[in-house]
Write a protein that holds these residues in place. Sequence first.
Motif, PDB file in Angstrom:
ATOM      1  N   VAL A  30      -0.958  -2.045  -1.800  1.00 36.94           N
ATOM      2  CA  VAL A  30       0.391  -2.196  -2.287  1.00 36.94           C
ATOM      3  C   VAL A  30       0.990  -0.996  -3.407  1.00 36.94           C
ATOM      4  CG1 VAL A  30       2.131  -3.475  -3.847  1.00 36.94           C
ATOM      5  CG2 VAL A  30       0.817  -4.604  -2.123  1.00 36.94           C
ATOM      6  N   VAL A  31      -0.031  -0.419  -3.984  1.00 41.71           N
ATOM      7  CA  VAL A  31       0.286   0.604  -4.950  1.00 41.71           C
ATOM      8  C   VAL A  31       0.431   2.006  -4.068  1.00 41.71           C
ATOM      9  CG1 VAL A  31      -0.477   2.137  -6.821  1.00 41.71           C
ATOM     10  CG2 VAL A  31      -0.912  -0.250  -7.087  1.00 41.71           C
ATOM     11  N   GLU A  32      -0.479   2.033  -2.967  1.00 38.40           N
ATOM     12  CA  GLU A  32      -0.220   3.224  -2.253  1.00 38.40           C
ATOM     13  C   GLU A  32       1.219   2.991  -1.330  1.00 38.40           C
ATOM     14  OE1 GLU A  32      -3.583   3.112   0.624  1.00 38.40           O
ATOM     15  OE2 GLU A  32      -5.138   3.565  -0.962  1.00 38.40           O
ATOM     16  N   GLU A  33       1.512   1.729  -0.774  1.00 38.89           N
ATOM     17  CA  GLU A  33       2.726   1.742  -0.517  1.00 38.89           C
ATOM     18  C   GLU A  33       4.190   1.912  -1.211  1.00 38.89           C
ATOM     19  OE1 GLU A  33       2.467  -2.151   1.031  1.00 38.89           O
ATOM     20  OE2 GLU A  33       0.573  -1.954   2.302  1.00 38.89           O
ATOM     21  N   ILE A  34       3.916   1.625  -2.501  1.00 39.31           N
ATOM     22  CA  ILE A  34       4.980   2.013  -3.400  1.00 39.31           C
ATOM     23  C   ILE A  34       5.120   3.551  -3.457  1.00 39.31           C
ATOM     24  CG2 ILE A  34       5.920   1.877  -5.596  1.00 39.31           C
ATOM     25  CD1 ILE A  34       4.536  -0.832  -5.678  1.00 39.31           C
ATOM     26  N   GLY A  46      10.446  -3.757  -4.931  1.00 38.76           N
ATOM     27  CA  GLY A  46      10.191  -5.152  -5.507  1.00 38.76           C
ATOM     28  C   GLY A  46       8.899  -5.982  -5.202  1.00 38.76           C
ATOM     29  N   VAL A  47       8.457  -6.169  -6.185  1.00 39.98           N
ATOM     30  CA  VAL A  47       7.296  -7.344  -6.229  1.00 39.98           C
ATOM     31  C   VAL A  47       7.650  -8.800  -6.637  1.00 39.98           C
ATOM     32  CG1 VAL A  47       4.716  -7.595  -6.765  1.00 39.98           C
ATOM     33  CG2 VAL A  47       5.656  -5.402  -6.512  1.00 39.98           C
ATOM     34  N   GLY A  48       7.210  -9.744  -5.970  1.00 42.58           N
ATOM     35  CA  GLY A  48       7.333 -10.999  -6.220  1.00 42.58           C
ATOM     36  C   GLY A  48       6.553 -11.568  -7.181  1.00 42.58           C
ATOM     37  N   ALA A  61       4.709  -7.188 -13.452  1.00 41.74           N
ATOM     38  CA  ALA A  61       4.891  -5.975 -14.122  1.00 41.74           C
ATOM     39  C   ALA A  61       3.678  -4.892 -14.154  1.00 41.74           C
ATOM     40  CB  ALA A  61       5.314  -6.319 -15.581  1.00 41.74           C
ATOM     41  N   VAL A  62       2.622  -5.737 -14.144  1.00 41.74           N
ATOM     42  CA  VAL A  62       1.238  -4.699 -14.130  1.00 41.74           C
ATOM     43  C   VAL A  62       1.302  -4.019 -12.842  1.00 41.74           C
ATOM     44  CG1 VAL A  62      -1.070  -4.860 -13.994  1.00 41.74           C
ATOM     45  CG2 VAL A  62       0.100  -6.489 -15.523  1.00 41.74           C
ATOM     46  N   VAL A  63       1.434  -4.372 -11.631  1.00 41.58           N
ATOM     47  CA  VAL A  63       1.251  -3.843 -10.362  1.00 41.58           C
ATOM     48  C   VAL A  63       2.520  -2.596 -10.494  1.00 41.58           C
ATOM     49  CG1 VAL A  63       1.680  -4.001  -7.928  1.00 41.58           C
ATOM     50  CG2 VAL A  63       0.851  -6.045  -9.059  1.00 41.58           C
ATOM     51  N   GLU A 321      -1.853   0.388   8.010  1.00 45.22           N
ATOM     52  CA  GLU A 321      -1.510   1.462   8.422  1.00 45.22           C
ATOM     53  C   GLU A 321      -0.245   1.070   9.031  1.00 45.22           C
ATOM     54  OE1 GLU A 321      -5.009   0.123  11.253  1.00 45.22           O
ATOM     55  OE2 GLU A 321      -4.462   0.059   8.933  1.00 45.22           O
ATOM     56  N   ASP A 322      -0.020   0.222   9.691  1.00 40.09           N
ATOM     57  CA  ASP A 322       1.094  -0.542  10.097  1.00 40.09           C
ATOM     58  C   ASP A 322       2.193  -0.668   9.168  1.00 40.09           C
ATOM     59  OD1 ASP A 322       0.064  -0.357  12.795  1.00 40.09           O
ATOM     60  OD2 ASP A 322      -0.131  -2.649  12.867  1.00 40.09           O
ATOM     61  N   VAL A 323       1.883  -1.108   8.048  1.00 37.52           N
ATOM     62  CA  VAL A 323       3.092  -1.306   6.912  1.00 37.52           C
ATOM     63  C   VAL A 323       3.488   0.308   6.681  1.00 37.52           C
ATOM     64  CG1 VAL A 323       3.328  -2.276   4.933  1.00 37.52           C
ATOM     65  CG2 VAL A 323       2.103  -3.645   6.226  1.00 37.52           C
ATOM     66  N   MET A 324       2.355   1.102   6.299  1.00 37.17           N
ATOM     67  CA  MET A 324       2.584   2.317   5.901  1.00 37.17           C
ATOM     68  C   MET A 324       3.627   3.247   6.998  1.00 37.17           C
ATOM     69  SD  MET A 324       1.013   2.983   2.979  1.00 37.17           S
ATOM     70  CE  MET A 324       0.344   4.714   2.803  1.00 37.17           C
ATOM     71  N   ARG A 325       3.684   2.839   8.234  1.00 36.73           N
ATOM     72  CA  ARG A 325       4.446   3.367   9.111  1.00 36.73           C
ATOM     73  C   ARG A 325       5.611   2.865   9.065  1.00 36.73           C
ATOM     74  NH1 ARG A 325       5.341   8.126  11.864  1.00 36.73           N
ATOM     75  NH2 ARG A 325       6.364   7.743  13.651  1.00 36.73           N
TER      76      ARG A 325
END
Length: 346
Positions: A30-34, A46-48, A61-63, A321-325
Amino acid sequence: MEIGVDTFIETMPDVHTGKTISHAERLREVVEEIVLADQVGLDIYGVGEHHRKEFADSATAVVLAAAASKTQKIRLTSSVTVLSAADPVRVFQQFATLDGISNGRAEIIVGRGSMVDAFPLFGFNLDDYEELFEEKLELFLKLRDSEKVTWRGGHRPAFTNLGVYPRPVQNPFPVWIGSGGNPESAARAGVLGLPFVLAIIGGSPLQFAPAVQHYKKAAARAGHDVSKLRVATHSLGFVADSTSLAVEKYFEPTQASFNYFGQERRWGQYTRAQFDASRTLEGALYVGDPQTVADKIVFMSKQLGFSRFFMHLPVGTMPHEDVMRAIYLLGTEVAPRVREALAKEN
């Protein structure tokens, strides 16, 4: 129009392999995705917040702080913070800290939570569901607006003329109200003059138009400038290079997730027919190639009047990789097309 992504950091079994990614690995993904979302020009991430094994987002908040130090422009928000089951003082301190680390890019969306896992965990009674949120939101806004606060309520120890630190960079710090379309929630946001986020995950988004109108009417009656109010939508979706590929990759994990959580809520089985109906122009899913998704965002923004769009990504577990794309396409192709289309009309 601001366009971004939100996530619940889901850790469901992969529909193809049956394997479940660890919380630690998914958090790093997730950090890579952000970071990628920031690089491709998306506006917000946003993170739930949940407190159960299927999600790794219990410390939002930590993420976001981990991503703040690796990003430059993207705004970072909770989506949502279950304020009813939290201490508003600690939540304020955490997000003020995030605001400092990010140099004024933090926000918070507060809500009561559609899942109630936080209430027994932190010792709160569901019978106090409404009262808890109203009281804690009142305290949170006092903390935002004043450095020193005196407080007395029914669900937290009182204190007198105490300062709460650190103070956020932004003044006022952005606070949004999240809702599933409940009229009372819409009215509360309007009376307070706070921006409003609608979670639209099923049915027709057009059914939420009355909630938006209710929000604006309540704001007008309270004396707020309706032209300055902001509405956002949190909607499920996925972008791929072609619509057929998007459908192929997205349907099975979405079906598995809906059926899993549907057992708790006594929903019926989620079918391919329901999925395909939701992909139509007036349906709730934003799934397809960049042009298809862009056209739908433009259409829905006109109907509902929202100026911020969150694509919830992914639903269930999908390959990183699909999410990143999908994030790459959302930032480099969808967002520019939406902005160009809306600019031509204005």
